[in-house]
Design a protein around this motif. Sequence first.
Motif, short mmCIF file in Angstrom:
data_model
loop_
_atom_site.label_atom_id
_atom_site.label_comp_id
_atom_site.label_asym_id
_atom_site.label_seq_id
_atom_site.Cartn_x
_atom_site.Cartn_y
_atom_site.Cartn_z
N GLU A 1 0.91 -1.28 0.06
CA GLU A 1 -0.04 -0.23 -0.03
C GLU A 1 0.90 1.43 0.05
N VAL A 2 1.99 1.31 -0.91
CA VAL A 2 2.83 2.56 -1.08
C VAL A 2 2.21 3.29 -2.23
N SER A 3 2.20 4.53 -2.35
CA SER A 3 1.78 5.31 -3.52
C SER A 3 3.05 5.41 -4.46
N ILE A 4 3.90 6.22 -3.95
CA ILE A 4 4.97 6.46 -4.76
C ILE A 4 6.33 6.23 -4.02
N PRO A 5 6.53 5.00 -4.12
CA PRO A 5 7.89 4.47 -3.49
C PRO A 5 9.24 5.17 -3.91
N ASN A 6 10.10 5.66 -3.02
CA ASN A 6 11.35 6.29 -3.47
C ASN A 6 12.33 6.21 -2.32
N SER A 7 13.42 7.00 -2.61
CA SER A 7 14.31 7.10 -1.58
C SER A 7 15.14 5.95 -0.91
#
Length: 295
Positions: free
Chosen positions: A146-152
Amino acid sequence: MTMDIIPFSGKILCDEPLMLGEGATYDPATDIAWWFNIKGEALHELHLASGRKTVHPLPFLGSVLAVIDPDRQLIASDKGLFIRETASGKLSLLTTLEDIPANRSNDGRVHPSGSLWVSTMARDEAKGAGAIYHVARGTVTRLYAEVSIPNSICFSPDGSTGYFTDTAINHLMRVALDPATGLPAGEPTAISDETTTSGGIDGSVCDADGLIWNARYGSGAVDVYRPDGTKIARYTVPATQTTCPAFIGAKADRLLVTSSFQGMSDPQRAADPHAGKTFELGVTVKGRFEPAYLL
């Protein structure tokens, strides 16, 4: 604490504007920097010493590249993880991540153990549609759903700490890891709440001192954080939508930064003439090379 803001003193490494420049990395064995134009379905190759630039068309939306050995690379895409023969470009499927046609791959990095963290998101950025996965020798484990925009996604030098974000939430997260496997050894905690500041936390790398260098999408900057989440510096970049940094050069002491012009109107692009170009930050950093992915 006052955050230092440092004006841009670097240069344009590649002046080809990309809709979504992303996934930057560097191979010291060949002196080649690699990055993607995700939505342009292309892999970009730049030999630093000669300036020789090559663009490799892809049959998918690629977003992450890792070196396996001198002859092979691993690429994450909307169709799964593929092994790419470096000389010929031949692709062979290693494994799929998920069976969700509306999704594509996004951010990822190789952990010091040789495992890969790689993420997915909806092509239309639908809320909670993505996830972050751990891939070790072809075995896929879902870590966070349930992650929308995974980054970093990046890791401390000793592999004991992982960092990541959901840019839609804009909290920089830290989690304890098993250094031998890259798997979580605890629950993630937020170390920096960026919801009240402009721009989104995008791609990151962690340097030899454990500092986190983060491309700040929408702010035209690379921000530097201590491991506790304290932001200590901002380096400006002449493109608003900065996306992903990578340590480059024989000593990993230079920083490449990609950018994007996605979503911009013609007037916005005219006001942001370097949007989508690829930059060198122009400062000396204490970087480190990405580990190889272990098959």
